[in-house]
Structures are given as structure tokens and as C-alpha cells.
Design an enzyme around this catalytic site. Structure first.
Site, PDB file in Angstrom:
ATOM      1  N   ARG A  64      45.701  29.507  46.780  1.00 43.34           N
ATOM      2  CA  ARG A  64      44.521  29.653  45.865  1.00 43.34           C
ATOM      3  C   ARG A  64      44.203  31.158  46.248  1.00 43.34           C
ATOM      4  NH1 ARG A  64      41.722  30.906  49.643  1.00 43.34           N
ATOM      5  NH2 ARG A  64      39.987  31.638  48.446  1.00 43.34           N
ATOM      6  N   GLY A  65      43.147  31.407  45.381  1.00 40.64           N
ATOM      7  CA  GLY A  65      42.755  32.917  45.435  1.00 40.64           C
ATOM      8  C   GLY A  65      43.495  33.657  44.380  1.00 40.64           C
ATOM      9  N   ALA A  66      42.832  34.515  43.541  1.00 43.12           N
ATOM     10  CA  ALA A  66      43.379  35.015  42.408  1.00 43.12           C
ATOM     11  C   ALA A  66      44.771  35.928  42.531  1.00 43.12           C
ATOM     12  CB  ALA A  66      42.265  35.857  41.595  1.00 43.12           C
ATOM     13  N   ARG A  98      45.049  26.296  36.557  1.00 41.04           N
ATOM     14  CA  ARG A  98      43.749  26.851  37.083  1.00 41.04           C
ATOM     15  C   ARG A  98      43.217  27.876  35.980  1.00 41.04           C
ATOM     16  NH1 ARG A  98      42.123  27.121  42.331  1.00 41.04           N
ATOM     17  NH2 ARG A  98      40.096  27.163  41.492  1.00 41.04           N
ATOM     18  N   GLN A 210      35.429  27.144  51.648  1.00 36.18           N
ATOM     19  CA  GLN A 210      36.412  28.188  51.788  1.00 36.18           C
ATOM     20  C   GLN A 210      35.914  29.219  52.818  1.00 36.18           C
ATOM     21  OE1 GLN A 210      35.412  27.164  49.012  1.00 36.18           O
ATOM     22  NE2 GLN A 210      37.018  26.853  47.411  1.00 36.18           N
ATOM     23  N   ASP A 251      37.827  36.226  40.064  1.00 35.69           N
ATOM     24  CA  ASP A 251      38.852  35.638  39.601  1.00 35.69           C
ATOM     25  C   ASP A 251      39.403  36.046  38.012  1.00 35.69           C
ATOM     26  OD1 ASP A 251      39.759  32.691  41.276  1.00 35.69           O
ATOM     27  OD2 ASP A 251      37.575  33.467  41.716  1.00 35.69           O
ATOM     28  N   ASN A 261      33.678  34.515  39.699  1.00 35.15           N
ATOM     29  CA  ASN A 261      33.994  34.465  40.924  1.00 35.15           C
ATOM     30  C   ASN A 261      33.613  33.101  41.399  1.00 35.15           C
ATOM     31  OD1 ASN A 261      35.080  35.601  43.515  1.00 35.15           O
ATOM     32  ND2 ASN A 261      33.386  35.311  44.283  1.00 35.15           N
ATOM     33  N   LYS A 262      33.812  32.557  42.502  1.00 36.64           N
ATOM     34  CA  LYS A 262      33.555  31.409  43.236  1.00 36.64           C
ATOM     35  C   LYS A 262      31.869  31.066  43.094  1.00 36.64           C
ATOM     36  CE  LYS A 262      35.751  28.931  44.866  1.00 36.64           C
ATOM     37  NZ  LYS A 262      36.423  28.018  44.091  1.00 36.64           N
TER      38      LYS A 262
END
Length: 380
Positions: A64-66, A98, A210, A251, A261-262
Site C-alpha cells: 500500500r501507499g501511493a 485501487r 496504519q 494518494d 489522502n487517508k
């Protein structure tokens, strides 16, 4: 990334397991991932022999993570090509896994373009071209991470010349999301190494934690002074004057500077604005999507309500966002609202830091200029 590991060990930092790597096994090439759903308790690697396995890992947040999703997407295309699978279908599957993270589509497209360009030379050269594109993207992301850390620390020192920074961060933005040391976390790490980080405040980041599981894990391994807090405790920190700056990743950044973003990032931006605290977004220019005009056009991924109504170990999540076990924390059948991201408008963003430099104030024209500058940086 051998040079980065050597530098870390020279500083006395523990050697980390790469978040993603390409490996030539006796049975054929594989993409090996550090399973982030098993952290912090277990450092376990997943071996993906085909694209469906990699898509499953992406959907369950094992990777995960852009920035890292972009790298994973590129290696996924290379994997399909090397294994003789349908590359076009693999690219389509990866790109849809995603929807909010623009880097994923970018990485897929970059490797796919390389594959298509070389396709006339035969399947083996085309597969090698896709792999070379993935490796190039991986290295460029590591380089971008280092430059973002430098630009971000310089900006912090400019905004907060007294030093002893107290930084609040949300979600996870370290080496686990990057080919290098990360985005926002890399800036905090640079401040720590320079002796200018007083405290890293770590939001737990509900519902999948996270921050608690991953950022705290990275902070502990890096020797940073950090404190974990529940997401809804951030307001009391601001009110007490305990936050000097907010640093988050992204993201997707729209052409007008809106930042996805999250989920939980937007409330921090509102708090920061009210309390006159800089709200800084750190992301590579590959996260900027000039085809998305503004925040309203950003597709926000909606995840299963099971993540909210149950407490479950992240490694039990299914590709659909449900879980195979867990403890219910709401009555059976309770509906839940569970967007993976929220969108912060540009007027709440103090600065955007990229590998090409920092932008403040955040405007559409400035965003376009950053993209132009980043191409010059890459070429040079």
C-alpha cells in the site's frame, strides 16, 4: 537500494526488509512483498507469482501507499510479460485495484508503454523493456524520496526557525510506502537526524491503524521520539499548543492542488488552519494528476463497512474489504460509512513538497509548474 541500506547501518539504524523486490526464482520471476498486514508483530514476505496474486495483495493492503503502489503496478506488468500472461488484461486488472491512488495507474501505464514499444522485437525483449521501466521507476522514487526529505526539512526550518519541531502525522508515509525512505515520514526522519525533531505525534489512523501499526513501527526502528494518539485526540493537542506542523502524504493531488489522502486528513487541515499551524503535504510529482481538475472529480474508494463494525487483524482482510474473523463492536447489521480517503481543498494546504521543490501558496498554476520542473529534474 544497497547504498541506502549501507547509509542506514552506518548511522546505527537497523537494516530494513525491502517493501517490494523483484526476484528471479528457479520457477520463474516473482514479485516479493513485505506483508504490511502482519506488521508490527511479524515481518513476513509474500511471493506473488502472477498478477491476480499481486492484485489480491494490493486490495488487502499487504502492499500500500501511493508511491509503492506505482512501483508494484509497474512490476506487475513486467511479471505478466515475463510469465507469458496477457499483459493488456494484467494492466487493466492492476489499474482498477485501487482507484484513488493515481501512482498505481501511472506505474502500470509506464511499464505497459515500454512493453508495447518493444513488442515488435519479440516477447522476451518486450518483457525486458517492461522490467527495465519498473526498475527505473523504483530508483527514481528512491531518489525523489531523498530530495523530498531535503526540501521538506528546509521548509520546516524556514517556517519554524527555532527548531525542536513537534510534528503531527497521519497514516503511514515512510519506507513502507516508497522505494526510498518515504514522503512525509522521510522529512520527520531528516529532522530527527539533524537533531531538530522534538516529538513525532502519530495518529493511530482508524479503522485499519496504519499509524499505530506501521508509522510507530518505523519510528521505533528509526529511534525517533514519538507518541501515539487516537485520531480524535488531535484537537486537544492543537488546543494545548503541542503541534508545530502537520505533515501528511497524498494518494492523488488534483490540478487545482486539492489533496486526497487517508481519511482523517481533512479534519487535521481544518484544525491546523484554526490554530495557525502549517499543514504540509509531501508527495512525489507522480501523485499529481493534471487530468483531474479539482477535488470534486477525485474518485474516493469506499471500503467495506466490516472494517468499521469489527475489530479484526488486518491480515484477515479479504480483497472485498471484509474479514474472515474479528470481534464485533457494533450491533449485527449496523450500516457503516467507510471512505478510504478524504479531500483537502488547496486553501487549507500551507505547502506541497515534491522532489522538484516546495510550492506555497498552493495554486493550479504552481502545480503545473511543479510538474514541468520535475521533468527537468528527472532528465538532469
Amino acid at each position: 537500494m544497497a547504498d541506502q541500506y549501507a547509509q542506514n547501518q552506518a548511522r546505527g539504524e537497523p537494516r530494513r526488509i525491502p517493501s517490494l523486490r523483484w526476484e528471479e526464482s528457479p520457477e520463474g520471476p516473482i514479485v516479493v512483498l513485505l506483508d504490511q498486514t502482519r506488521l508490527p508483530a511479524d515481518e513476513v514476505e509474500l511471493s506473488c507469482t502472477d498478477v491476480p496474486a499481486l492484485v489480491q495483495a494490493i486490495k488487502t493492503l499487504a502492499v500500500r501507499g501511493a508511491p509503492l503502489l506505482g512501483i508494484a503496478g509497474a512490476y506487475g506488468v513486467a511479471l505478466a510479460a515475463a510469465r507469458g500472461q496477457d499483459v493488456e488484461e494484467a494492466a487493466s486488472l492492476l489499474g482498477r485495484s485501487r482507484p484513488t491512488a493515481v501512482n498505481l495507474a501511472y506505474g502500470v501505464r509506464r511499464a505497459l508503454d515500454a512493453y508495447r514499444t518493444a513488442a515488435g522485437k519479440g516477447s522476451a525483449p518486450a518483457a525486458q523493456a517492461a522490467l527495465a521501466a519498473a526498475r527505473e521507476l523504483h530508483q527514481q522514487d528512491a531518489d525523489a524520496s531523498a530530495r523530498m526529505a531535503g526540501h521538506g526539512l528546509a521548509l520546516l526550518d524556514e517556517l519554524l526557525p527555532e527548531g525542536n519541531h513537534r510534528i503531527l502525522t497521519h497514516c503511514n508515509t515512510g519506507a513502507l510506502v516508497s522505494g526510498g525512505e518515504g514522503t512525509a515520514f522521510a522529512v520527520a526522519l531528516a529532522a530527527h537526524r539533524a537533531g531538530r525533531l522534538r516529538r513525532l505525534w502519530v495518529d493511530e489512523t482508524r479503522p485499519l491503524l496504519q499509524g499505530a501499526r506501521l508509522t510507530a513501527y518505523e519510528a521505533a526502528r528509526g529511534g525517533l521520539a514519538y507518541t501515539l494518539l487516537t485520531d480524535n485526540a488531535a484537537g486537544s493537542l492543537f488546543a494545548a499548543g503541542e503541534v508545530d506542523a502537520v505533515l501528511i502524504g497524498a494518494d492523488r493531488i488534483a490540478a487545482d492542488g486539492s489533496v486526497a489522502n487517508k481519511v482523517g486528513s481533512y479534519p487535521l487541515a481544518v484544525l491546523a488552519k484554526y490554530h495557525h499551524v502549517p499543514f504540509i503535504v509531501v508527495a512525489p510529482t507522480t501523485t499529481i494528476d493534471l487530468d483531474t481538475a479539482d477535488g470534486a472529480m477525485i474518485e474516493v474508494e469506499q471500503r467495506s463497512g466490516h472494517e468499521v463494525t469489527y475489530v479484526a487483524a488486518p491480515h484477515l482482510l479479504t480483497a472485498e474489504g471484509g474479514a474472515s474473523g474479528g470481534v464485533p463492536v457494533a450491533p449485527l447489521g449496523t450500516p457503516a460509512y467507510n471512505p478510504a480517503f478524504d479531500v483537502t481543498p488547496p486553501e487549507l494546504v500551507t505547502a506541497i513538497v515534491t522532489e522538484a521543490g516546495a510550492l506555497s501558496p498552493v495554486t493550479g498554476g504552481g502545480i503545473a509548474e511543479l510538474c514541468v520542473r520535475s521533468r527537468q529534474v528527472t532528465i538532469s
